[in-house]
Design a protein around this motif. Structure first.
Motif, short mmCIF file in Angstrom:
data_model
loop_
_atom_site.label_atom_id
_atom_site.label_comp_id
_atom_site.label_asym_id
_atom_site.label_seq_id
_atom_site.Cartn_x
_atom_site.Cartn_y
_atom_site.Cartn_z
N UNK A 1 0.91 -1.05 0.04
CA UNK A 1 -0.03 -0.07 -0.13
C UNK A 1 0.78 1.36 0.06
N UNK A 2 1.80 1.29 0.90
CA UNK A 2 2.56 2.66 0.88
C UNK A 2 3.44 2.81 -0.43
N UNK A 3 4.03 1.52 -1.04
CA UNK A 3 4.85 1.68 -2.29
C UNK A 3 3.83 2.29 -3.23
N UNK B 1 1.97 -8.56 -13.21
CA UNK B 1 0.58 -9.19 -12.95
C UNK B 1 0.25 -9.28 -11.52
N UNK B 2 0.96 -9.74 -10.75
CA UNK B 2 0.74 -9.84 -9.33
C UNK B 2 0.59 -8.42 -8.58
N UNK B 3 1.34 -7.46 -9.08
CA UNK B 3 0.91 -5.90 -8.45
C UNK B 3 -0.27 -5.64 -8.97
N UNK B 4 -0.76 -5.88 -10.19
CA UNK B 4 -1.93 -5.43 -10.51
C UNK B 4 -3.14 -6.23 -9.82
N UNK B 5 -2.99 -7.45 -9.67
CA UNK B 5 -4.06 -8.11 -8.86
C UNK B 5 -4.15 -7.53 -7.33
N UNK B 6 -2.99 -7.17 -6.71
CA UNK B 6 -3.09 -6.71 -5.41
C UNK B 6 -3.81 -5.23 -5.42
N UNK B 7 -3.29 -4.28 -6.56
CA UNK B 7 -3.93 -3.06 -6.84
C UNK B 7 -5.37 -3.07 -7.16
N UNK B 8 -6.01 -4.23 -7.44
CA UNK B 8 -7.37 -4.24 -7.88
C UNK B 8 -8.15 -4.54 -6.40
N UNK B 9 -7.43 -4.89 -5.40
CA UNK B 9 -7.79 -4.99 -4.09
C UNK B 9 -7.89 -3.87 -3.02
N UNK B 10 -7.13 -2.97 -3.55
CA UNK B 10 -6.86 -1.68 -2.69
C UNK B 10 -8.15 -0.78 -2.59
#
Ligand SMILES: [Zn+2]
Ligand SMILES: [Zn+2]
Length: 283
Positions: free
Chosen positions: A76-78, A165-174
């Motif tokens: 989240x902070x990144x 891709x993993x970052x995008x998946x995490x981002x979608x959950x933010x």
């Protein structure tokens, strides 16, 4: 003959000794700053592997690089403030003002076409790339991959894509706020004077993978051969064309007068250079 000294740092321009020189008229003319960039999603995700290593070093333990980390607490902070992304943006501004001294390089290029990328780096740094240095460098690339320094399994390109891709998946959950913060950061790339950073910004806003045409590597290395068809929209090879399609060549070609116009100007120049005929004088 003076030797070369190479410094490696992760500093932004405002803290970099070479860049402080760039701000003044008394710039150190011999300094060259090669800035290594990459898809920021990959750089951010890489932290999950690097943080345990750093922690181990600080604790005096033997660091071990594994690619099995599930610690995403830093994400989240990144997404709000990625130092890597901010540094790229800041260095690109300096590159625009001082292209002889500062140049952005992309990790993706070294993974995709190491030979061209290394040649471009050597050219910028003004280092002669003797015939034995380049093969030795290229030989090291797969060795490094095997040892997992780049990514697991030896395919760094796949690894980079997987991380993004993993970052995008995490981002979608933010939360919406966090997502908006990430978009603000990406907007800065979009408005960067470095054309590749702005292309990257566009792709990041669209949550796409960073899959660039082949010619970008040679173009960034300043070793490209422009496609003569692309500026007129006539190249049928599109992304697969081995000649360069960068806009910079296009604008130059567009400004170049047509063959007919050039012939007309030549004739006029020749006519003007000729000795005036008596007829011309009398009129
Ligand atoms: Zn080019
Ligand atoms: Zn082409």
């Amino acid at each position: 003959m003076w030797g070369h000294t190479c410094y490696l740092s992760k500093l932004p321009p405002e803290l970099h000794p070479a860049a402080v020189g760039l701000e003044t008229p008394l710039a150190l003319l011999d300094e060259r700053v090669a800035v290594l960039c990459a898809d920021p999603r990959y750089l951010i995700m890489k932290q999950q592997y690097m943080l345990p290593v750093l922690k181990a070093i600080l604790a005096g333990e033997k660091p071990e690089l594994t690619f099995e980390s599930n610690d995403r607490s830093f994400l989240p902070s990144a997404a709000q403030h990625s130092e890597d992304l901010q540094n790229m943006v800041a260095w690109a501004k300096l590159e625009y003002r001082r292209p002889q001294q500062v140049k952005l390089f992309f990790m993706e290029d070294f993974v995709l076409e190491p030979e061209t990328a290394f040649r471009g780096l050597a050219k910028f740094l003004g280092l002669p790339l003797s015939s034995d240095v380049l093969p030795a460098l290229l030989q090291r690339m797969p060795q490094l991959e095997m040892r997992g320094l780049f990514g697991p399994g030896g395919n760094e390109r796949q690894h980079m894509e997987e991380q993004a891709k993993q970052f995008e998946v995490a981002l979608a959950g933010f939360s919406n706020d966090l997502q908006a913060g990430w978009q603000d950061q990406v907007q800065q790339l979009l408005h960067s004077p470095n054309p590749r950073l702005s292309v990257m910004g566009r792709l990041l806003l669209d949550h796409q993978r960073w899959d660039l045409p082949r010619w970008w590597v040679a173009h960034s290395a300043q070793l490209c051969r422009p496609c003569t068809f692309a500026p007129r929209g006539l190249c049928r090879n599109a992304a697969l064309c081995s000649f360069c399609h960068a806009d910079e060549h296009g604008t130059k070609a567009a400004n170049r007068p047509s063959k007919k116009e050039r012939a007309r100007r030549d004739r006029r120049r020749q006519a003007m250079a000729r000795t005036p005929s008596p007829q011309g004088l009398s009129s």
